[in-house]
Design a protein around this motif. Structure first.
Motif, short mmCIF file in Angstrom:
data_model
loop_
_atom_site.label_atom_id
_atom_site.label_comp_id
_atom_site.label_asym_id
_atom_site.label_seq_id
_atom_site.Cartn_x
_atom_site.Cartn_y
_atom_site.Cartn_z
N THR A 55 0.68 -1.23 0.09
CA THR A 55 0.04 0.32 0.29
C THR A 55 0.61 2.08 0.03
OG1 THR A 55 -2.21 -1.14 1.47
CG2 THR A 55 -1.47 1.11 1.60
N GLN A 56 1.83 1.04 0.15
CA GLN A 56 2.49 2.64 0.54
C GLN A 56 3.42 2.35 -0.35
OE1 GLN A 56 3.62 4.77 3.46
NE2 GLN A 56 3.89 5.91 1.69
N ALA A 57 4.15 1.95 -1.19
CA ALA A 57 4.50 1.67 -2.29
C ALA A 57 3.60 1.82 -3.54
CB ALA A 57 5.41 0.31 -3.05
N LEU A 58 2.57 1.12 -3.68
CA LEU A 58 1.18 2.27 -4.63
C LEU A 58 1.32 4.02 -3.94
CD1 LEU A 58 -1.48 -0.56 -4.66
CD2 LEU A 58 0.76 0.03 -6.49
N ALA A 59 1.10 4.05 -3.07
CA ALA A 59 0.85 5.73 -2.14
C ALA A 59 1.62 6.19 -2.85
CB ALA A 59 0.52 5.53 -1.20
N ASP A 60 3.23 5.86 -3.12
CA ASP A 60 4.89 6.83 -3.25
C ASP A 60 4.31 6.45 -4.60
OD1 ASP A 60 4.94 7.10 -0.55
OD2 ASP A 60 7.38 5.66 -0.70
N ALA A 61 3.84 5.76 -5.92
CA ALA A 61 3.89 6.25 -7.07
C ALA A 61 2.81 6.24 -7.62
CB ALA A 61 3.13 4.16 -7.34
N ILE A 62 1.71 7.16 -6.42
CA ILE A 62 0.50 7.61 -6.91
C ILE A 62 1.61 8.99 -6.64
CG2 ILE A 62 -1.66 8.60 -6.89
CD1 ILE A 62 -2.70 5.44 -6.30
N SER A 63 1.79 9.44 -5.17
CA SER A 63 2.05 10.39 -5.30
C SER A 63 3.06 11.57 -6.78
CB SER A 63 2.67 10.83 -3.61
OG SER A 63 2.95 12.00 -3.58
N ALA A 67 2.67 14.47 -9.24
CA ALA A 67 2.95 15.41 -9.04
C ALA A 67 4.04 15.91 -10.31
CB ALA A 67 4.51 15.14 -7.91
N LYS A 68 3.87 14.51 -10.84
CA LYS A 68 4.74 14.58 -12.36
C LYS A 68 3.79 14.96 -13.45
CE LYS A 68 8.34 11.02 -11.95
NZ LYS A 68 8.48 9.24 -12.75
N MET A 69 2.46 14.62 -12.73
CA MET A 69 1.36 15.75 -13.86
C MET A 69 1.39 17.67 -13.29
SD MET A 69 -1.57 12.83 -13.56
CE MET A 69 -2.78 13.63 -14.03
N SER A 70 1.44 17.64 -12.61
CA SER A 70 0.89 19.15 -12.36
C SER A 70 2.54 20.04 -12.79
CB SER A 70 1.17 19.10 -10.50
OG SER A 70 2.66 18.68 -9.92
#
Length: 74
Positions: A55-63, A67-70
């Protein structure tokens, strides 16, 4: 043959021996149940840790992705 006659002539001794055998079987079953319960508990803890890491790895990937989209839109 004398051995068989010796055992069958003492019915109390047979009952005691069977009682000891049953008691040993119950003791073995109790020990096996303890180790089974311990392993199930440890497996549950390992699954919880693995789930939290995933879950933490997925949350980091989404974050990182947001960030790259912004950065692209900015």
């Amino acid at each position: 043959m004398k051995f068989l006659e010796k055992i069958t002539s003492k019915k109390g001794q047979i009952a005691m021996e069977l009682g000891i055998l049953v008691m040993a079987a119950v003791a073995v079953a109790a020990i096996a149940a303890y180790f089974y319960a311990t392993n199930v508990s440890n497996t549950g803890k390992q699954i919880t840790n693995s789930t939290n890491q995933t879950t933490q790895a997925l949350a980091d990937a989404i974050s990182n992705a947001t960030a790259k989209m912004s950065d692209i839109s900015g």
